[in-house]
Structures are given as C-alpha cells and as structure tokens.
Motif scaffolding. Sequence first.
Motif: not given
Length: 405
Positions: A292-312
Amino acid sequence: MSKPKIVILGAGYGGMMTAVRLEKELKAEDADITLVNKHNYHYQTTWLHEAAAGTIHHDRTRMLIKNVINTKRVKFVQDTVGSIDRENKKVALKNGEIEYDYLIVALGFESNTFGIKGLAENAFAIRSVNTARKIREHIEYKFASYNNDPDAKDSDLTIVVGGAGLSGIEFLGELVDRIPDLCKEYDIDPNKVKIVDVEGMPFVLPPFDRELAKYAQNYLESKGVTFKLSTFIKEATPEGVKVQKKDSEELEEIQAGTVVWTGGVKANHIPADSGFETNRGKIQVTEDLRYPEDDHIFAVGDVAVVFPKDAERPYPPTAQIAIQEAENLAKNIKHILHGEKTEAFVYKPKGTVASLGEKQAIGVVFDHKLTGKPAAAMKKVIDDRYLLMLGGVPLVLKKGKLNLL
Ligand code: FAD
C-alpha cells in the motif's frame, strides 16, 4: 526511453510462476525482467517431506531455473538478497546490488520455532532441499550406526515429529513408507523403531474436514505412529524433547535420535528487516497484491498476506495460492505497463490433498471427499499440473509423478 526494470526476488512457487507468466504476458520491448534466487534451481517445497524421509531423491524435487525460464526474456541472477532499499529502488545482494522500477517480493517462508527452548538448535525443519537432505541423511546415519556404534541406544531409532498440520502429517506418511526399507537395509527389528507426533491441538490436520483428518490419523496409527495430542513441546535437547500435556504440570521426556519440527512457518525476515510495514512479519498487500505504501512494489506467496474482500481472516500460506497470485500479478503488471486498470486477486480453491505416503492420501477436490488410492492419484495429478503450468509436457515427462512413459 529505457524499458522499465522488473525485478522478482525469490524463485519459489510465487516467483517462478510470476517470471514464467510475465514472459508470456509481456513483449520483449515492454520491460526488462530479472529473477533473483539464492540457488540456481527451483524446488518443489510441497515435495520436500518426501526428500526428507528419503522416499524420493532430492533431485526429483528440483530443476535448474535456466531450463524452465526463457533466459533470453528473463535474466536470472543467482545471488542472496540482503535487504530492500525502497527509497532508492535498489536491492542489496550478497555480491552487489540491483535497481528496479517494479519489485516483486516472493521470498517465501522460514521455519517458526515460536521461541521454544532448544528447538532451533536441536530440531530439524523441512524448509529447503538442503534441510530435507540433511534430515534424510541424519535418519539414515542413526539407522546405519545402530548395529555398529557401541554407544548406540534404542532411542536413536525414535523419531519425534512436532506438529500435525499438512507438512507434519505428510512427512509421517512418508516415514511409515520408508522405515520398513531402512530396517531391512540395516538389519534392524522394526519393533525397535518409534515414531511419535506431538501436536498442541486436540486433533490432527486442523484445517481439514474432521472425518478425513481422522482417516489420516487412523491410517498412520495403524502403521505404528503414536500421536500425543493436546500436548506441547516445551524444550528440545540433544537427547530428545520435553513435552507437557494441556492442563498438566508434568513434563514428560521423550528420548529421540531425530526431532523434526513442522509446527509453524513465518514470513521471510527480509521485508520486516528492510522497514516494510508488516502484519506478523508478512507484507500485507492490497487486493491487486500491491504494497500500500509503494505503488511499484508487489508481494506474492508466503511472504505476503492477502485478506479476501470483507473477510476477517487472510488466505492461508499455500503453494496453490502463491501460484494463483503469481498468475494474477503477471496480468496486472501488463495492465499497469499498458496504463490499464488492475484486477483484484480472487482465490479459486480447487481443493487440497494431503498425501500419506505413496499410495494413501486424503483430500477434498471440487467439494468431493477422497481417501486412499483415488486421493493419492489426485495428489499426483495436482503435482504434475503445476509442472505442466510451469514448463509444459517436457517438464512433466522429466519430473512428473504419474508414470506417463
Ligand atoms: P517458497 O516456496 O518458500 O520460495 C521462496 C524462494 O525464495 C526459494 O526459492 C528460496 O530459496 C528463495 N529465497 C529465500 N530467501 C532468499 C534470499 N535471501 N535471497 C534469494 N533467494 C531467497 N502447500 C500447498 O498448497 N499444498 C501442499 O500440499 C503443501 N505441502 C507442503 C509440504 C511441506 C513439507 C511444506 C514445507 C510446505 C507445504 N505447502 C503446501 C506450503 C507451500 O510449500 C508454501 O506455501 C509455498 O512454498 C510458498 O511459496 P513461495 O513462492 O511463497 O515461497
């Protein structure tokens, strides 16, 4: 104008699949793509429990990166990432540095010992080809020494596995296949070998359907595994482990020649150490997998955490999710370079299968529960499907598990 530089850190499921998909999504003039990884090979982490038990050779789990990616389109740099300098858009490597315009962090996981005393020093973890190889060799050494070393003890033949999640249960499944062969090879009475699993929860395979998890437990017990459930490893020592049952004051000592900890993973430490905002060490990304703090950086896999829409709760750390994230991200990078809107990542579960050795497994595939041989066959289909996605039919024929030839 110079081409944008896309740098991918890590060649696990997330990084490799991003590289392979970017190769297809982008034209050569769109961007320069570089993949950085500490080894010159990619390995199948989801097969490492087999290499660790010695039921497959570790070379089956790995492939040279240059044989899978098109090195004319994706430059491969074998080096170890040290830190990420967001301000100057640079990554420090052990042997230099690399600049980026777009950065994809796919550095994966590390073992998490939760600060349990002595675990880091006295237990093995199934984390990489090298750690898997070390476990196999250690177990084999214990068996080889048993009839030859005057100091050998029966407890040298005891193997303690910490954790009864997916990797712990899959490792136990391989062990029960492997031990009879080791006993034959080293003239050891199979009754002398003990396999003990210690799990803090009152049941095995927490995220699985209870009936299937019970099937797995019953199968492994029928093959000689002892489960100590609702029990915690309090300390690991050179002699074994000290465990404590829930609500009990007493410590029990289990002497063992081998202790393998599968009880937890955490994100690679580099993003947190490089000053990224993290959620329990993971880079919490937006729905298009962007920091979120840098438009040019992305993360995938176990190093990243993604919340499905509206999920806790976030998506769990799995290879299946890392692969799907990578596919989504490659498309999004193309959208970004073409000035188009990005697509949100939505996980499409295809099911999960846990192997219990070569011929047994349990799982849910497209809402169907499977056990035994059909589940074991499905696991091999899942394994080979990934190879097909990565390197097409030639890679399946070379490394696949279904005997097509
Ligand atoms: P990784 O696979 O961890 O890849 C990270 C890559 O980065 C590696 O190549 C590593 O060498 C490289 N790297 C790390 N640090 C550096 C550095 N400093 N410099 C350069 N390179 C670096 N998931 C499933 O979906 N199904 C299963 O059946 C399943 N079974 C599993 C069984 C076991 C035994 C284990 C351990 C895990 C299992 N998982 C399973 C989980 C799955 O393996 C992980 O979710 C998956 O590996 C995550 O992929 P990744 O690309 O994020 O990271």
